[in-house]
Design a protein around this motif. Structure first.
Motif, PDB file in Angstrom:
ATOM      1  N   VAL A 150     -14.424 -10.789 -13.255  1.00  0.00           N
ATOM      2  CA  VAL A 150     -13.197 -11.482 -13.628  1.00  0.00           C
ATOM      3  C   VAL A 150     -12.244 -10.495 -14.306  1.00  0.00           C
ATOM      4  O   VAL A 150     -12.675  -9.634 -15.085  1.00  0.00           O
ATOM      5  CB  VAL A 150     -13.520 -12.655 -14.573  1.00  0.00           C
ATOM      6  CG1 VAL A 150     -12.249 -13.255 -15.148  1.00  0.00           C
ATOM      7  CG2 VAL A 150     -14.317 -13.725 -13.843  1.00  0.00           C
ATOM      8  N   GLN A 151     -10.952 -10.593 -13.980  1.00  0.00           N
ATOM      9  CA  GLN A 151      -9.876  -9.782 -14.557  1.00  0.00           C
ATOM     10  C   GLN A 151      -9.965  -8.292 -14.218  1.00  0.00           C
ATOM     11  O   GLN A 151      -9.291  -7.466 -14.837  1.00  0.00           O
ATOM     12  CB  GLN A 151      -9.825  -9.951 -16.090  1.00  0.00           C
ATOM     13  CG  GLN A 151      -9.617 -11.373 -16.570  1.00  0.00           C
ATOM     14  CD  GLN A 151      -8.322 -12.009 -16.068  1.00  0.00           C
ATOM     15  OE1 GLN A 151      -7.380 -11.327 -15.700  1.00  0.00           O
ATOM     16  NE2 GLN A 151      -8.288 -13.339 -16.047  1.00  0.00           N
ATOM     17  N   ALA A 152     -10.760  -7.946 -13.206  1.00  0.00           N
ATOM     18  CA  ALA A 152     -10.851  -6.540 -12.804  1.00  0.00           C
ATOM     19  C   ALA A 152      -9.617  -6.088 -12.037  1.00  0.00           C
ATOM     20  O   ALA A 152      -9.295  -4.907 -11.992  1.00  0.00           O
ATOM     21  CB  ALA A 152     -12.096  -6.312 -11.955  1.00  0.00           C
ATOM     22  N   ARG A 153      -8.927  -7.007 -11.372  1.00  0.00           N
ATOM     23  CA  ARG A 153      -7.738  -6.722 -10.563  1.00  0.00           C
ATOM     24  C   ARG A 153      -8.026  -5.650  -9.504  1.00  0.00           C
ATOM     25  O   ARG A 153      -7.238  -4.737  -9.281  1.00  0.00           O
ATOM     26  CB  ARG A 153      -6.560  -6.328 -11.456  1.00  0.00           C
ATOM     27  CG  ARG A 153      -6.000  -7.479 -12.257  1.00  0.00           C
ATOM     28  CD  ARG A 153      -4.802  -7.053 -13.080  1.00  0.00           C
ATOM     29  NE  ARG A 153      -5.196  -6.188 -14.182  1.00  0.00           N
ATOM     30  CZ  ARG A 153      -4.482  -5.147 -14.608  1.00  0.00           C
ATOM     31  NH1 ARG A 153      -3.361  -4.823 -13.981  1.00  0.00           N
ATOM     32  NH2 ARG A 153      -4.892  -4.423 -15.619  1.00  0.00           N
ATOM     33  N   PHE A 154      -9.173  -5.800  -8.877  1.00  0.00           N
ATOM     34  CA  PHE A 154      -9.539  -4.922  -7.762  1.00  0.00           C
ATOM     35  C   PHE A 154      -8.471  -4.998  -6.671  1.00  0.00           C
ATOM     36  O   PHE A 154      -7.994  -6.073  -6.338  1.00  0.00           O
ATOM     37  CB  PHE A 154     -10.900  -5.371  -7.223  1.00  0.00           C
ATOM     38  CG  PHE A 154     -11.321  -4.719  -5.940  1.00  0.00           C
ATOM     39  CD1 PHE A 154     -11.907  -3.467  -5.934  1.00  0.00           C
ATOM     40  CD2 PHE A 154     -11.124  -5.362  -4.730  1.00  0.00           C
ATOM     41  CE1 PHE A 154     -12.298  -2.868  -4.746  1.00  0.00           C
ATOM     42  CE2 PHE A 154     -11.510  -4.783  -3.532  1.00  0.00           C
ATOM     43  CZ  PHE A 154     -12.095  -3.519  -3.542  1.00  0.00           C
ATOM     44  N   ALA A 155      -8.098  -3.828  -6.111  1.00  0.00           N
ATOM     45  CA  ALA A 155      -7.063  -3.702  -5.081  1.00  0.00           C
ATOM     46  C   ALA A 155      -5.657  -3.897  -5.632  1.00  0.00           C
ATOM     47  O   ALA A 155      -4.729  -4.226  -4.903  1.00  0.00           O
ATOM     48  CB  ALA A 155      -7.317  -4.623  -3.898  1.00  0.00           C
ATOM     49  N   HIS A 156      -5.502  -3.680  -6.931  1.00  0.00           N
ATOM     50  CA  HIS A 156      -4.154  -3.598  -7.499  1.00  0.00           C
ATOM     51  C   HIS A 156      -3.400  -2.433  -6.865  1.00  0.00           C
ATOM     52  O   HIS A 156      -2.167  -2.470  -6.736  1.00  0.00           O
ATOM     53  CB  HIS A 156      -4.253  -3.391  -9.014  1.00  0.00           C
ATOM     54  CG  HIS A 156      -2.950  -3.100  -9.684  1.00  0.00           C
ATOM     55  ND1 HIS A 156      -2.065  -4.087 -10.064  1.00  0.00           N
ATOM     56  CD2 HIS A 156      -2.368  -1.921 -10.044  1.00  0.00           C
ATOM     57  CE1 HIS A 156      -1.010  -3.534 -10.625  1.00  0.00           C
ATOM     58  NE2 HIS A 156      -1.159  -2.216 -10.629  1.00  0.00           N
ATOM     59  N   SER A 157      -4.123  -1.399  -6.449  1.00  0.00           N
ATOM     60  CA  SER A 157      -3.558  -0.273  -5.705  1.00  0.00           C
ATOM     61  C   SER A 157      -4.500   0.042  -4.559  1.00  0.00           C
ATOM     62  O   SER A 157      -5.717  -0.135  -4.676  1.00  0.00           O
ATOM     63  CB  SER A 157      -3.380   0.949  -6.605  1.00  0.00           C
ATOM     64  OG  SER A 157      -4.615   1.331  -7.205  1.00  0.00           O
ATOM     65  N   VAL A 158      -3.952   0.487  -3.427  1.00  0.00           N
ATOM     66  CA  VAL A 158      -4.767   0.827  -2.258  1.00  0.00           C
ATOM     67  C   VAL A 158      -4.205   2.075  -1.598  1.00  0.00           C
ATOM     68  O   VAL A 158      -2.994   2.336  -1.649  1.00  0.00           O
ATOM     69  CB  VAL A 158      -4.823  -0.332  -1.224  1.00  0.00           C
ATOM     70  CG1 VAL A 158      -5.473  -1.565  -1.820  1.00  0.00           C
ATOM     71  CG2 VAL A 158      -3.427  -0.653  -0.691  1.00  0.00           C
ATOM     72  N   SER A 159      -5.091   2.869  -0.973  1.00  0.00           N
ATOM     73  CA  SER A 159      -4.670   4.064  -0.246  1.00  0.00           C
ATOM     74  C   SER A 159      -5.613   4.285   0.922  1.00  0.00           C
ATOM     75  O   SER A 159      -6.838   4.353   0.746  1.00  0.00           O
ATOM     76  CB  SER A 159      -4.671   5.288  -1.172  1.00  0.00           C
ATOM     77  OG  SER A 159      -4.216   6.438  -0.489  1.00  0.00           O
ATOM     78  N   LEU A 160      -5.042   4.374   2.122  1.00  0.00           N
ATOM     79  CA  LEU A 160      -5.797   4.550   3.358  1.00  0.00           C
ATOM     80  C   LEU A 160      -5.659   5.972   3.869  1.00  0.00           C
ATOM     81  O   LEU A 160      -4.572   6.554   3.845  1.00  0.00           O
ATOM     82  CB  LEU A 160      -5.246   3.623   4.442  1.00  0.00           C
ATOM     83  CG  LEU A 160      -5.846   2.248   4.664  1.00  0.00           C
ATOM     84  CD1 LEU A 160      -4.985   1.484   5.669  1.00  0.00           C
ATOM     85  CD2 LEU A 160      -7.280   2.328   5.150  1.00  0.00           C
ATOM     86  N   ASP A 161      -6.736   6.535   4.370  1.00  0.00           N
ATOM     87  CA  ASP A 161      -6.671   7.797   5.086  1.00  0.00           C
ATOM     88  C   ASP A 161      -7.788   7.813   6.122  1.00  0.00           C
ATOM     89  O   ASP A 161      -8.961   7.982   5.784  1.00  0.00           O
ATOM     90  CB  ASP A 161      -6.801   8.990   4.135  1.00  0.00           C
ATOM     91  CG  ASP A 161      -6.540  10.310   4.844  1.00  0.00           C
ATOM     92  OD1 ASP A 161      -5.594  10.377   5.657  1.00  0.00           O
ATOM     93  OD2 ASP A 161      -7.289  11.274   4.610  1.00  0.00           O
ATOM     94  N   GLY A 162      -7.409   7.577   7.385  1.00  0.00           N
ATOM     95  CA  GLY A 162      -8.405   7.531   8.448  1.00  0.00           C
ATOM     96  C   GLY A 162      -9.426   6.441   8.206  1.00  0.00           C
ATOM     97  O   GLY A 162      -9.083   5.269   8.016  1.00  0.00           O
ATOM     98  N   GLY A 163     -10.701   6.833   8.188  1.00  0.00           N
ATOM     99  CA  GLY A 163     -11.773   5.869   7.990  1.00  0.00           C
ATOM    100  C   GLY A 163     -12.198   5.716   6.546  1.00  0.00           C
ATOM    101  O   GLY A 163     -13.307   5.236   6.268  1.00  0.00           O
ATOM    102  N   SER A 164     -11.323   6.090   5.617  1.00  0.00           N
ATOM    103  CA  SER A 164     -11.621   5.932   4.188  1.00  0.00           C
ATOM    104  C   SER A 164     -10.530   5.103   3.525  1.00  0.00           C
ATOM    105  O   SER A 164      -9.341   5.239   3.845  1.00  0.00           O
ATOM    106  CB  SER A 164     -11.725   7.288   3.491  1.00  0.00           C
ATOM    107  OG  SER A 164     -12.804   8.052   3.992  1.00  0.00           O
ATOM    108  N   LEU A 165     -10.926   4.266   2.600  1.00  0.00           N
ATOM    109  CA  LEU A 165     -10.020   3.385   1.876  1.00  0.00           C
ATOM    110  C   LEU A 165     -10.358   3.442   0.398  1.00  0.00           C
ATOM    111  O   LEU A 165     -11.505   3.239   0.009  1.00  0.00           O
ATOM    112  CB  LEU A 165     -10.154   1.945   2.390  1.00  0.00           C
ATOM    113  CG  LEU A 165      -9.508   0.834   1.564  1.00  0.00           C
ATOM    114  CD1 LEU A 165      -7.991   0.994   1.530  1.00  0.00           C
ATOM    115  CD2 LEU A 165      -9.891  -0.541   2.121  1.00  0.00           C
ATOM    116  N   ALA A 166      -9.358   3.743  -0.436  1.00  0.00           N
ATOM    117  CA  ALA A 166      -9.538   3.739  -1.882  1.00  0.00           C
ATOM    118  C   ALA A 166      -8.822   2.532  -2.474  1.00  0.00           C
ATOM    119  O   ALA A 166      -7.702   2.198  -2.059  1.00  0.00           O
ATOM    120  CB  ALA A 166      -8.993   5.019  -2.493  1.00  0.00           C
ATOM    121  N   CYS A 167      -9.459   1.888  -3.441  1.00  0.00           N
ATOM    122  CA  CYS A 167      -8.885   0.723  -4.109  1.00  0.00           C
ATOM    123  C   CYS A 167      -8.984   0.911  -5.616  1.00  0.00           C
ATOM    124  O   CYS A 167     -10.076   1.169  -6.152  1.00  0.00           O
ATOM    125  CB  CYS A 167      -9.633  -0.554  -3.723  1.00  0.00           C
ATOM    126  SG  CYS A 167      -9.564  -0.974  -1.973  1.00  0.00           S
ATOM    127  N   GLY A 168      -7.864   0.771  -6.296  1.00  0.00           N
ATOM    128  CA  GLY A 168      -7.866   0.845  -7.744  1.00  0.00           C
ATOM    129  C   GLY A 168      -8.112  -0.509  -8.373  1.00  0.00           C
ATOM    130  O   GLY A 168      -7.671  -1.539  -7.866  1.00  0.00           O
TER     131      GLY A 168
END
Length: 370
Positions: A150-168
């Motif tokens: 709760v309240q983690a706000r997962f995916a507040h930011s996202v960045s894609l590069d090919g087959g990798s995805l970063a989520c803040g």
């Protein structure tokens, strides 16, 4: 089709064919004003991801399926015209999920963050991955943090590069402490797996680590704009991680050489090649909250600060550095509350690098500024 208007504006540039600084007026024509077909008040339309001729715009406040359920719009460019191709909404939309608060597009893959998603409770967060086939995006996967909270706000930011995805996840936990976290997923199609959860080695409560992320190849930059460090409380920082095989490790922590308390360094972030741009929108170099942007460069494995940039006309409360976008030797910096066109109407500035020196080339104002 989205409403589309053209206009022109004039900005001052420092250009010269011989490379010498030469003041002249640059007129930029055919500026497009892109709005969704169902534009509505309080949509918060304007979170953008751009790759070649595809523009994705998030609208976390879209109310089509309920208050702040959110949406993402896909536009395609033909010549100088942009037309709306799709409006994407979550199949499991619910009030205050804010689908579209973060977006990124890379080729035929699109990621949409929904940091308000109630996976296990309010503001847990989720990210949706879409793939394009025959000109249309379709949902392939919906991803959650393995330790959703709760309240983690997962995916507040996202960045894609090919087959990798970063989520803040700026509200994510390290143990029981809400330091913030970043997650890396790898895969494609309907098959994605969480590869790593990353946290700051010196993380503390309220750092907001993950407020921004920028991924390129095997390097990930993570902003923590509330980080307390040698520059003072909430001066902000950016952490650099590197991947070897499937393992990620912390590499270096970047801070402003002249940072001050409450600068919010890391609030915006861009990464291209061996250059990173970091926004510090509450820095006070030209008055309270005037803002600044910093450029860092990588040589081998070492990072160093190359420049601190201020707009020639930056003033108090402009929040210069609230957004940044970088491509090669060109850097665009947003100043959300610039007053040139109208009170708090905003502006964007273009900087160019020659050798190791950066100079301001143009200022852009919206043709419909208000």
């Amino acid at each position: 089709m989205s409403p589309l208007r053209t206009a022109s504006l004039c900005a001052f540039a420092l250009v010269g064919s011989s490379g010498a600084a030469l003041a002249q007026t640059l007129c930029v024509e055919a500026r497009a004003v892109v709005t969704p077909a169902d534009h509505a008040p309080s949509q918060r339309f304007g979170t953008v991801g751009l790759d070649r001729d595809t523009l994705v715009v998030g609208a976390g406040g879209d109310d089509q399926l309920g208050p702040d359920t959110g949406a993402a719009y896909v536009f395609a460019r033909s010549g100088t015209d942009w037309t709306q191709q799709q409006k994407l909404v979550a199949g499991d939309a619910s009030s205050f999920h804010r689908f579209g608060e973060a977006v990124d597009v890379d080729g035929d893959r699109l990621a949409v963050g929904s940091p308000g998603h109630r996976v296990v409770g309010p503001n847990t967060g989720a990210v949706y991955v879409f793939e394009r086939s025959s000109g249309r995006f379709a949902l392939d996967a919906r991803l959650f943090a393995s330790d959703a909270r709760v309240q983690a706000r997962f995916a507040h930011s996202v960045s894609l590069d090919g087959g990798s995805l970063a989520c803040g996840s700026p509200g994510g936990l390290t143990g029981t402490v809400r330091t913030g976290a970043a997650y890396v997923f790898v895969g494609g199609g309907t098959s994605w797996a969480e590869q790593a959860k990353l946290t700051a080695p010196d993380g503390a409560s309220g750092d907001a680590f993950g407020v921004t992320v920028a991924l390129q190849g095997d390097t990930l930059l993570v902003g923590a704009d509330d980080d307390d460090n040698g520059n003072g409380s909430s001066a902000g920082a950016v952490y650099v991680f590197r991947r070897s095989g499937t393992q990620w490790s912390f590499h270096v922590k970047l801070t402003a050489s002249d940072g001050q308390p409450f600068d919010r360094f890391g609030r915006s972030l861009a990464f291209d090649g061996d250059t990173a741009a970091v926004g510090s929108p509450e820095a006070d170099f030209a008055g309270g909250f005037s803002g600044a942007a910093y450029v860092f460069v990588r040589a081998g494995t070492a990072w160093s600060e190359q420049a601190r940039l201020l707009a020639a006309d930056t003033g108090p409360t402009d929040l210069f550095g609230g957004s940044v976008a970088l491509r090669g030797d060109s850097l665009a910096v947003g100043a959300w509350l610039d007053d040139t066109a109208a009170n708090n109407a905003g502006a964007a500035y273009l900087f160019a690098r020659q050798g190791t020196a950066w100079s301001e080339r143009a200022r852009f104002l919206a043709s419909t500024a208000d």
